[in-house]
Every structure is written in C-alpha cells, then in structure tokens.
Write an enzyme that holds these catalytic residues in place. Sequence first.
Site, PDB file in Angstrom:
ATOM      1  N   HIS A 184      -8.146   9.291  -6.666  1.00  0.00           N
ATOM      2  CA  HIS A 184      -7.082   8.273  -6.075  1.00  0.00           C
ATOM      3  C   HIS A 184      -6.182   7.719  -6.880  1.00  0.00           C
ATOM      4  CE1 HIS A 184      -6.086   5.644  -2.836  1.00  0.00           C
ATOM      5  NE2 HIS A 184      -6.433   4.494  -3.530  1.00  0.00           N
ATOM      6  N   HIS A 234     -11.502   7.129  -5.251  1.00  0.00           N
ATOM      7  CA  HIS A 234     -11.707   6.237  -3.918  1.00  0.00           C
ATOM      8  C   HIS A 234     -13.171   6.857  -3.228  1.00  0.00           C
ATOM      9  CE1 HIS A 234     -11.101   3.989  -0.073  1.00  0.00           C
ATOM     10  NE2 HIS A 234     -10.029   3.497  -0.879  1.00  0.00           N
ATOM     11  N   ARG A 260      -9.371   0.075 -11.785  1.00  0.00           N
ATOM     12  CA  ARG A 260      -8.571  -0.702 -11.103  1.00  0.00           C
ATOM     13  C   ARG A 260      -9.069  -1.656 -10.115  1.00  0.00           C
ATOM     14  NH1 ARG A 260      -4.421   0.906  -6.493  1.00  0.00           N
ATOM     15  NH2 ARG A 260      -6.356   2.025  -6.043  1.00  0.00           N
ATOM     16  N   ARG A 319     -15.118  -0.228  -6.976  1.00  0.00           N
ATOM     17  CA  ARG A 319     -14.845   1.155  -6.466  1.00  0.00           C
ATOM     18  C   ARG A 319     -15.746   2.212  -7.144  1.00  0.00           C
ATOM     19  NH1 ARG A 319      -8.521   1.769  -5.323  1.00  0.00           N
ATOM     20  NH2 ARG A 319      -8.808   0.594  -3.306  1.00  0.00           N
ATOM     21  N   GLU A 366     -10.159  -7.899  -0.185  1.00  0.00           N
ATOM     22  CA  GLU A 366     -10.438  -6.428  -0.663  1.00  0.00           C
ATOM     23  C   GLU A 366     -11.597  -6.694  -1.588  1.00  0.00           C
ATOM     24  OE1 GLU A 366      -7.230  -3.918  -1.480  1.00  0.00           O
ATOM     25  OE2 GLU A 366      -6.738  -3.444   0.408  1.00  0.00           O
TER      26      GLU A 366
HETATM   27  C1  LIG Z   1      -3.525   6.912   0.101  1.00  0.00           C
HETATM   28  C2  LIG Z   1      -3.121   5.892  -0.788  1.00  0.00           C
HETATM   29  C3  LIG Z   1      -3.465   4.579  -0.641  1.00  0.00           C
HETATM   30  C4  LIG Z   1      -3.151   3.319  -1.684  1.00  0.00           C
HETATM   31  N1  LIG Z   1      -3.105   2.071  -1.301  1.00  0.00           N
HETATM   32  C5  LIG Z   1      -2.878   1.232  -2.067  1.00  0.00           C
HETATM   33  C6  LIG Z   1      -2.749   0.034  -1.943  1.00  0.00           C
HETATM   34  O1  LIG Z   1      -2.948  -0.558  -0.729  1.00  0.00           O
HETATM   35  N2  LIG Z   1      -2.310  -0.868  -2.737  1.00  0.00           N
HETATM   36  C7  LIG Z   1      -1.946  -0.595  -4.068  1.00  0.00           C
HETATM   37  O2  LIG Z   1      -1.799  -1.452  -5.050  1.00  0.00           O
HETATM   38  N3  LIG Z   1      -2.142   0.554  -4.573  1.00  0.00           N
HETATM   39  C8  LIG Z   1      -2.472   1.687  -3.441  1.00  0.00           C
HETATM   40  N4  LIG Z   1      -2.400   3.043  -3.766  1.00  0.00           N
HETATM   41  C9  LIG Z   1      -2.044   3.104  -5.192  1.00  0.00           C
HETATM   42  C10 LIG Z   1      -0.385   2.934  -5.154  1.00  0.00           C
HETATM   43  O3  LIG Z   1       0.032   3.695  -3.788  1.00  0.00           O
HETATM   44  C11 LIG Z   1       0.272   3.902  -6.053  1.00  0.00           C
HETATM   45  O4  LIG Z   1      -0.337   3.500  -7.515  1.00  0.00           O
HETATM   46  C12 LIG Z   1       1.856   3.336  -6.365  1.00  0.00           C
HETATM   47  O5  LIG Z   1       2.470   3.610  -5.256  1.00  0.00           O
HETATM   48  C13 LIG Z   1       2.686   4.435  -7.334  1.00  0.00           C
HETATM   49  O6  LIG Z   1       3.778   4.094  -7.451  1.00  0.00           O
HETATM   50  P1  LIG Z   1       4.798   4.751  -8.235  1.00  0.00           P
HETATM   51  O7  LIG Z   1       6.144   4.302  -7.775  1.00  0.00           O
HETATM   52  O8  LIG Z   1       4.338   4.641  -9.662  1.00  0.00           O
HETATM   53  O9  LIG Z   1       4.877   6.550  -7.653  1.00  0.00           O
HETATM   54  P2  LIG Z   1       4.746   7.188  -6.286  1.00  0.00           P
HETATM   55  O10 LIG Z   1       5.044   6.131  -5.267  1.00  0.00           O
HETATM   56  O11 LIG Z   1       3.756   8.196  -6.204  1.00  0.00           O
HETATM   57  O12 LIG Z   1       6.056   7.823  -6.432  1.00  0.00           O
HETATM   58  C14 LIG Z   1       6.420   9.116  -7.362  1.00  0.00           C
HETATM   59  C15 LIG Z   1       7.792   9.409  -7.269  1.00  0.00           C
HETATM   60  O13 LIG Z   1       8.016  10.370  -8.408  1.00  0.00           O
HETATM   61  C16 LIG Z   1       8.522  11.787  -7.878  1.00  0.00           C
HETATM   62  N5  LIG Z   1       8.155  12.614  -8.802  1.00  0.00           N
HETATM   63  C17 LIG Z   1       6.936  12.885  -9.337  1.00  0.00           C
HETATM   64  N6  LIG Z   1       7.048  14.023 -10.214  1.00  0.00           N
HETATM   65  C18 LIG Z   1       8.499  14.183 -10.507  1.00  0.00           C
HETATM   66  C19 LIG Z   1       9.107  15.049 -11.142  1.00  0.00           C
HETATM   67  N7  LIG Z   1       8.624  15.805 -12.244  1.00  0.00           N
HETATM   68  N8  LIG Z   1      10.396  14.988 -11.354  1.00  0.00           N
HETATM   69  C20 LIG Z   1      11.097  14.142 -10.225  1.00  0.00           C
HETATM   70  N9  LIG Z   1      10.488  13.454  -9.375  1.00  0.00           N
HETATM   71  C21 LIG Z   1       9.149  13.288  -9.594  1.00  0.00           C
HETATM   72  C22 LIG Z   1       7.745  11.765  -6.553  1.00  0.00           C
HETATM   73  O14 LIG Z   1       8.449  12.703  -5.522  1.00  0.00           O
HETATM   74  C23 LIG Z   1       7.894  10.530  -5.877  1.00  0.00           C
HETATM   75  O15 LIG Z   1       9.040  10.163  -5.522  1.00  0.00           O
HETATM   76  C24 LIG Z   1      -2.626   3.845  -2.873  1.00  0.00           C
HETATM   77  C25 LIG Z   1      -2.569   5.392  -3.088  1.00  0.00           C
HETATM   78  C26 LIG Z   1      -2.668   6.155  -2.179  1.00  0.00           C
HETATM   79  C27 LIG Z   1      -2.506   7.835  -2.473  1.00  0.00           C
END
Ligand SMILES: Cc1cc2nc3c(=O)[nH]c(=O)nc-3n(C[C@H](O)[C@H](O)[C@H](O)COP(=O)(O)OP(=O)(O)OC[C@H]3O[C@@H](n4cnc5c(N)ncnc54)[C@H](O)[C@@H]3O)c2cc1C
Length: 535
Positions: free
Chosen positions: A345, A240, A380, A286, A121
Amino acid sequence: MPNKDRDDIQLTGDVVIVGGGLAGLFCALKLAPRPVTVISAAPLGEGASTAWAQGGIAAAVADGDSAEAHAADTVAVGAGLVDETVALGLAREAAARVRDLLHYGVPFDRDLEGKLEVAREAAHSARRIVHVRGDMAGKAIISALIEAVRRTPSIRRIEGYAAEALLTRDGEVVGLQMRRVGDAAATPSTMASRAIVLATGGIGHLYAVTTNPVEASGLGLAIAARAGAVIADPEFVQFHPTAIMVGRDPAPLATEALRGEGAVLINDKGERFMQSRHALAELAPRDIVARGVFSEIAAGHGVLLDATGALGAHFAEKFPTVYASCIAAGIDPARQPIPVAPAAHYHMGGVAVDRHGRTSLKGLWAGGEVSSTGAHGANRLASNSLLEAVVYAARIADDIGGSIVEARVPSPAAPTTVQNSAMPALSETALRAMMTSRVGVIREGDQLAEAVRSFAAIERDASNIALRNMATSALLVATSAWARRESRGAHYRSDYPADQPALAHRTMTTLAAARDIAASLSERAHARPVQPIIA
Ligand SMILES: Cc1cc2nc3c(=O)[nH]c(=O)nc-3n(C[C@H](O)[C@H](O)[C@H](O)COP(=O)(O)OP(=O)(O)OC[C@H]3O[C@@H](n4cnc5c(N)ncnc54)[C@H](O)[C@@H]3O)c2cc1C
C-alpha cells in the site's frame, strides 16, 4: 493543452517536475509564476495514488488537539525510526498546508459551525483527519489541483511520457530521458534542466497484491538509484490490512476509517480475532492488523470486514467509493461482510532527502511517496502521507525558488540507453509474484536471498527498460529486507521475530551496495542456480 507529441516538446525546462500527483502538482503551483514543466506517465488525474486516497489528511486542527500530540502519535507508530524533528515539523506545518489546499479549491467537509470536520483513524489519539464527503478526499484534492494547474499559465504539462533515466554530469543531475508510454520502440527524448523534482509516487505495483496504480512501479526510485542517489529505508513497505479481494488488480481499498467507525474484522467462523492480538483490536497499528489478517488467511480462514452493525444502511452515504467497489463485485456491504486481505500500500522508504527535499545528488529534489524524509520510520501513521507530500512540495518550491536562479538551461545530454524491447509480460508477472510471496507481509532470510538473486539477474539482463527499473527497485527493497535481521514496524522476519535495539537506526543504502549484497548471495549459492524468470 498538454503536449502529447514528441516533436512539439521543447526539450529544455528550467524546473522539471516528474509526476502529476499531489506532490508534483502542489510543488508546481507553489513555484508559480516560475515556469515549470510537469511530466506525467498517465494523464493528470489518472495513475496517481493521490486520486484514490479515501481517508484524508492528518492535521491537528480540532480544538484540544496539538501538533505535539500529532507528532507523538507519528513517533509511537514508527517503531523507533521516526526522526522526531521531522515529525514535529510536519505536524506544525499541517494547518497552513490545509489552508493552501482550501485556497486551491479543495472542498474539505465542515461542521455546522463552519469548522473543518475531522475523522478518527487508527493509532491517532485524536480525531484529526480532514476529509471530503466521507471517502472522496483523493478525488476532490486531485480535481481541485488539476483545475488550479490549468488556470496557471506558467505550468507546462507533458502527459503520457515516463521518465526512464536521469542524465548526470560530474555527479550532478542535468536532465532526464523519457519515452512515450506504451511504445517501447519509440525513440527516447531527453530534456535538460537546472532542477528536477521527482514526485513519482510509490512502489506498490511491484507487488502482485496491491492497492496502488500501475504507475506506482518504483520507476522514480529506480532512476534516482541508478544515478547514484542515496536510498533510505527501502525495506519498509506498509501493507494495508483491508484490500477488497474481488479479483481486481489493483485491489480496491476498504479504508481504515471504516474500522474507525466501528467495522470489525472476523474470520470465516464469524469470530473477531484482533482483540486477542492487540489492546486496540481493529484500530491497532497497521502492521499488526496486517499480520493478524495475513496469519488468519495463512491458517486457512478467510477474513471479512463486517460493517453491517456499525454502518448498515448509512454505508453508501458515508463511504461511497468503497460501497461502489463492493456493489460492482456483487457484495452489498450494508448487509454483507466484505472479503479482505493485506495488500502492498505505501512505501516508507524512498530517495533520501533532507528537510528541504534535497537528495544526495545536486540538481535533484524528491517529494511525496518516492522520497524518504524520516517522518514515517518503520511504519506510517494513517493519513500522514498526503500531509508529507504537501509539506515537502512546498519546502522544495521554496528551496528551488530561493537557490536556483533562472538562467539559460544547457543543451540536453545524449540518452543513456536508446534500445528498448517490449515488456515481457511473464517476467513482470513473475517479479510481482515474487515480491508478494518472498518480500511481503512476513519475510524469511533464505526466501529473501532467492528474491535478491532473481531481481539482480533481471536488473543485469533485462532488455526492457521499465522491467529493468522495476527490478532495480525490487532489488533495493529485497536486499535491505535481507540485511535487516530483526522485526520492526512493517518489516517482519519470521527468522528474527524480535526487534534488536542495536538496529534501531534507519537504512541508508545505494544501488551499488545492493548489487554487492546480491553478488555475495549469488556466490554463496553458486551450487544452487538462480531460477530464471525472464521470458
Ligand atoms: C488506495 C489508496 C488510498 C490512500 N489513502 C490515503 C489517505 O487517505 N491519506 C493519506 O495520507 N495517504 C493515503 N494514501 C497514500 C497516498 O495517496 C500517497 O502516498 C500519495 O498520494 C502519494 O502522492 P505522490 O504525489 O507522491 O504520488 P502519486 O499521487 O502516486 O503520483 C505519482 C505521479 O507520478 C507519475 N509517474 C510515476 N512514474 C513516473 C515516471 N517514471 N515518469 C513520469 N511520471 C511518472 C504518475 O503517473 C503520477 O502522476 C493512499 C494510497 C492508496 C493507493
């Protein structure tokens, strides 16, 4: 079974994890068999950026690669703000956390010899992205973790509730207030707890053009800030470069790996424009590619991602998710270029945490995108965020397991704000539009000041708690972007286009400091009234 009905919820929890994405579920699994409650705004598997990840997880697992090389790439992309110790720690723990994910059942792709297959990447000096069936990493990871969570009796799930405030006593976080999603008039519930882990994801949905789900509206960041937590680097938002522009909100993503496989960016005249902007052309960092695409669009040229030569007939098999998004919009990416634009993003900033994931508030930890560890600096490196989520979720579980004794949880405190009105849709739309137009890819002082004044007014006056919390996060981003008078990484100021060596340090701020900036900007502009955007 998840608890959906407020009356069924036992309103205490020894350890409460807010968020059901990678950071939250991985932390819950690592804490097992210790009892934990996971609260998630959306049903598990939905409303989490994790499920949408297309690239995979960066890990130096290939022959000839090393944690040191991975850390060096992370530091190089972060524009002078990456904490090198943090970056090296992440890179060194990557292989062990990938093994954990394999153990939880994630089917990472392997080569014919059975070794983990790794992809390239942007800005990685080696092939090191561990992935699943081309672009299916996120779906595969979240499905495996949900299955593992369902098999783990110590994990209680409360789905469909959003945390809307943290409850504090003498500066210590002692519980939270939550409300059923989609029912603004519902009576809020409070839950007392000894340890709260925020894992609520990012802020992308504060922007009108984003790849993030609606749940990524900065609510977790806001409630921590409102409780007094120190917030780090909020101005650094990654855009992004290649969101697919087919009129969908959020916009589907055309993963960076497409460019890694040779897809090129062209304008509406069919010309490649990134070669003249950076030696790495489409594989430049990026922020540089995003600004290239943004400038081309601002100059009136549409931008397209052309994978017809590089992938052609292999497109569907190699990138099934992107393929499906294109086909649904009537575009065959094997034969036609894909219309793209930059979209909010990823948030490099977040709740400031130390190496254990501890925030500045006792009783509160943060992991995943809502946190800011210092690993990403001003920009990032691709696929480092899933890695950061698992590394810190594991460290948080260790820290809580080792330092918080299981004991009787105190009774819940009273809710902070019971009254709530319906979300005024026009105000939400206006806030998101202002984030994209004033606090977006290219920023400027007066426009940022205008955004700050508007967000401060909403933060003060909104009677809908979710909108108020969105405005809190927007205010943190906009005030820090206004205050950073230089361009660095993902933060670009047209009025200060160069970086300033004297400013090569991270931002550490609070909501009180952001409100002070807003107040001084409002005083200066007293002759110019704030444009009200509350409906
Ligand atoms: C389209 C896309 C592609 C990506 N591709 C990559 C990749 O290939 N590699 C990489 O390293 N990163 C990638 N990223 C970034 C990465 O996916 C995220 O940074 C990472 O998944 C975040 O994980 P998390 O557990 O912190 O949050 P999330 O996976 O977003 O989970 C957040 C959780 O919190 C809950 N929530 C939010 N607010 C509240 C609240 N007030 N009360 C209760 N629950 C709440 C939501 O419902 C969800 O369950 C990508 C992001 C996107 C959008």
